[in-house]
Design a protein around this motif. Structure first.
Motif, PDB file in Angstrom:
ATOM      1  N   UNK A  61       0.838  -1.208   0.000  1.00  0.00           N
ATOM      2  CA  UNK A  61       0.000   0.000   0.000  1.00  0.00           C
ATOM      3  C   UNK A  61       0.870   1.254   0.000  1.00  0.00           C
ATOM      4  N   UNK A  62       1.975   1.227   0.750  1.00  0.00           N
ATOM      5  CA  UNK A  62       2.882   2.375   0.774  1.00  0.00           C
ATOM      6  C   UNK A  62       3.501   2.596  -0.606  1.00  0.00           C
ATOM      7  N   UNK A  63       3.906   1.502  -1.269  1.00  0.00           N
ATOM      8  CA  UNK A  63       4.513   1.631  -2.605  1.00  0.00           C
ATOM      9  C   UNK A  63       3.534   2.246  -3.611  1.00  0.00           C
ATOM     10  N   UNK A  64       2.247   1.993  -3.433  1.00  0.00           N
ATOM     11  CA  UNK A  64       1.233   2.532  -4.342  1.00  0.00           C
ATOM     12  C   UNK A  64       0.762   3.927  -3.944  1.00  0.00           C
ATOM     13  N   UNK A  65       1.110   4.362  -2.750  1.00  0.00           N
ATOM     14  CA  UNK A  65       0.696   5.690  -2.282  1.00  0.00           C
ATOM     15  C   UNK A  65       1.528   6.769  -2.983  1.00  0.00           C
ATOM     16  N   UNK A  66       1.065   8.031  -2.949  1.00  0.00           N
ATOM     17  CA  UNK A  66       1.853   9.116  -3.550  1.00  0.00           C
ATOM     18  C   UNK A  66       3.258   9.236  -2.949  1.00  0.00           C
ATOM     19  N   UNK A  67       3.380   9.050  -1.642  1.00  0.00           N
ATOM     20  CA  UNK A  67       4.697   9.141  -0.999  1.00  0.00           C
ATOM     21  C   UNK A  67       5.622   8.026  -1.498  1.00  0.00           C
ATOM     22  N   UNK A  68       5.105   6.813  -1.589  1.00  0.00           N
ATOM     23  CA  UNK A  68       5.899   5.694  -2.072  1.00  0.00           C
ATOM     24  C   UNK A  68       6.303   5.862  -3.527  1.00  0.00           C
ATOM     25  N   UNK A  69       5.368   6.332  -4.353  1.00  0.00           N
ATOM     26  CA  UNK A  69       5.681   6.553  -5.766  1.00  0.00           C
ATOM     27  C   UNK A  69       6.745   7.636  -5.925  1.00  0.00           C
ATOM     28  N   UNK A  70       6.681   8.673  -5.094  1.00  0.00           N
ATOM     29  CA  UNK A  70       7.671   9.750  -5.151  1.00  0.00           C
ATOM     30  C   UNK A  70       9.060   9.210  -4.812  1.00  0.00           C
ATOM     31  N   UNK A  71       9.153   8.373  -3.792  1.00  0.00           N
ATOM     32  CA  UNK A  71      10.438   7.782  -3.403  1.00  0.00           C
ATOM     33  C   UNK A  71      10.971   6.904  -4.530  1.00  0.00           C
ATOM     34  N   UNK A  72      10.125   6.076  -5.115  1.00  0.00           N
ATOM     35  CA  UNK A  72      10.561   5.188  -6.194  1.00  0.00           C
ATOM     36  C   UNK A  72      10.981   5.966  -7.437  1.00  0.00           C
ATOM     37  N   UNK A  73      10.298   7.078  -7.725  1.00  0.00           N
ATOM     38  CA  UNK A  73      10.690   7.922  -8.864  1.00  0.00           C
ATOM     39  C   UNK A  73      12.045   8.580  -8.595  1.00  0.00           C
ATOM     40  N   UNK A  74      12.292   8.989  -7.356  1.00  0.00           N
ATOM     41  CA  UNK A  74      13.582   9.589  -7.008  1.00  0.00           C
ATOM     42  C   UNK A  74      14.709   8.568  -7.172  1.00  0.00           C
ATOM     43  N   UNK A  75      14.444   7.340  -6.802  1.00  0.00           N
ATOM     44  CA  UNK A  75      15.442   6.276  -6.968  1.00  0.00           C
ATOM     45  C   UNK A  75      15.723   6.050  -8.448  1.00  0.00           C
ATOM     46  N   UNK A  76      14.680   6.066  -9.271  1.00  0.00           N
ATOM     47  CA  UNK A  76      14.855   5.846 -10.710  1.00  0.00           C
ATOM     48  C   UNK A  76      15.757   6.923 -11.325  1.00  0.00           C
TER      49      UNK A  76
END
Length: 188
Positions: A61-76
């Motif tokens: 659920x965290x990975x799908x949340x806006x906060x999780x998506x923002x973190x994953x985009x920053x990693x990318x």
């Protein structure tokens, strides 16, 4: 003279017998089948079981949340320089980590407009060493808005943190190396 020849022949027989016996033991142990402890099927089963657990559901659920998506985009954004251990230019934004973090010593940096945690881990103290607490000594001289060059071998994330976590392996400021992580002596 005969006794010397008999002694040499007897010792040669004993040594060759030991060598032959040792070879047989090595051959037997190398012929044994090594069974894998976890096959990919077992790993997938365990992963699915964890994803169905409350912790797994919360993580997904965290990975799908806006906060999780923002973190994953920053990693990318930094995946390629991290993978290739290339230099990244960063600006120090804070000399402390977010409250409640348990990452050891670290600072906050901005790379290409994104905020990251630059974590160095817990400082090692060696008993009977008069230079206690000097591992990160040069990093303590950093100030907010300093431009630094960093290199890292890994970047990670956790739902507890709103920022990706970069492992601090190398830090340079104005051509001077402030920190370089020592490779593990154990090979791991």
């Amino acid at each position: 003279m005969k006794k010397l020849i008999y002694a040499l022949i007897a010792s040669l027989i004993v040594v060759s017998g030991l060598v032959y016996a040792n070879r047989e033991i090595k051959t037997e142990s190398s012929n044994k089948v090594i069974s894998k402890t976890n096959s990919s099927k077992d790993k997938n089963t365990e992963l699915k079981k964890w994803e169905a657990s409350p912790d797994g559901i919360m993580f997904n659920n965290w990975k799908e949340s806006p906060a999780g998506k923002k973190v994953l985009e920053s990693i990318a954004k930094i995946r390629k320089p991290v993978k290739e251990f290339n230099e990244m230019e960063a600006i120090v934004t804070s000399l402390s980590l977010p409250e409640g973090s348990r990452l050891g010593f670290g600072i906050m940096v901005k790379i290409d407009g994104e905020d990251y945690i630059l974590a160095f881990g817990v400082e090692k103290y060696e008993p009977n060493n008069y230079n206690l607490g000097v591992e990160f000594e040069q990093l303590y001289s950093l100030k907010v808005n300093d431009k630094i060059i960093i290199r890292s071998r890994s970047v990670s994330y956790a739902p507890k943190y709103a920022y990706p976590i970069i492992a601090g392996d190398y830090v340079e400021k104005e051509g001077k190396i402030l920190y370089k992580r020592e490779p593990n002596k154990d090979g791991c």
